[in-house]
Design a protein around this motif. Structure first.
Motif: not given
Length: 260
Positions: A171-181, A221-229
């Motif tokens: 429902r919003g923000g999927a682009d942000w998560d996608f590009w982190l992946k 995003l912190i939960e899914y991509h912890p190494k970047y924080f």
């Protein structure tokens, strides 16, 4: 794959006449080697539905959904129904510059191993416009903001390789998560100086909707991509950095609009 190497996916909901303008920007491309898939989400208004029904073209396929599924479900459906190697997304209230397809073809012919392309984005409304400048390819700034247009052209295989859009952000923000992946997967891309997307300022568009939910998204995003924080970011849900980037972008847009 067929001779056309690019599919332009258009997803529509309540854009009305803007959908016609988006479609016109596809039909008016200098390079005619493209296909299009257009998806109308369920529950759209009558005006948008009529525009959708009236549009036809030999290189266009259309899907009309009965239920409302949200923008990223529709975009995923478009990508999964693509018959070409590359996918370029277009929201129904935005536009493509006339030379977009031509520029993308030049780049993918020159750099066949790349899987995504980042270009400049022109933001506009009835009175003002500014060009959003990119500052390099994917890097750690993605932990705090999306520093380029999230609809950047991608290879369809890239979408599948990184697992597509996370349903938590449908429902919003999927682009942000996608590009982190994509950053995590260390995929190869190319940055170009050409404007390849034109985004309309509109109060109820998808981008403005997810900004209002920034706190929840950053926490996820912190939960899914912890190494970047950093540990401090995780403790404070990186409020300061995330909102600092957002505020800086907002100030920059305001200054450019005034200058225009």
């Amino acid at each position: 794959m067929n001779k056309n190497n690019i599919t332009i996916g258009i997803t529509a909901y309540n854009e009305g006449q803007y959908l016609q303008e988006a479609w016109d920007s596809v039909v008016n491309q200098i390079d005619e080697c493209w296909e299009t898939i257009m998806i109308l989400d369920g529950g759209s208004d009558k005006k948008t539905e009529k525009v959708f029904d009236d549009i036809s073209h030999p290189s266009l396929r259309k899907i009309k959904l009965r239920e409302n599924n949200g923008p990223y479900h529709c975009r995923t459906l478009a990508i999964n129904n693509t018959n070409t190697e590359w996918y370029c997304h277009l929201d129904a209230d935005d536009l493509l510059p006339q030379n977009m397809v031509k520029n993308i073809h030049v780049i993918i012919d020159k750099y066949p191993i790349i899987q995504y392309i980042i270009g400049r984005c022109l933001y506009f409304d009835n009175k003002n416009y500014h060009i959003k400048l990119h500052k390099g390819l994917l890097d750690s700034r993605l932990a705090y903001t999306l520093p380029f247009n999230g609809q950047s052209p991608i290879k369809c295989e890239l979408f599948n390789q990184v697992g597509g859009y996370n349903e938590s952000f449908y429902r919003g923000g999927a682009d942000w998560d996608f590009w982190l992946k994509v950053l995590e997967a260390d995929k190869k891309g190319k940055i170009i100086d050409d404007i390849i997307y034109e985004r309309r300022y509109r109060k109820n568009n998808v981008g403005r909707n997810w900004v209002s939910k920034r706190h929840k998204m950053v926490k996820q995003l912190i939960e899914y991509h912890p190494k970047y924080f950093s540990e401090d970011d995780k403790k404070n849900i990186c409020y300061s950095k995330s909102y600092e980037f957002a505020a800086r972008e907002k100030r920059s847009i305001g200054q450019r609009k005034e200058a225009a």
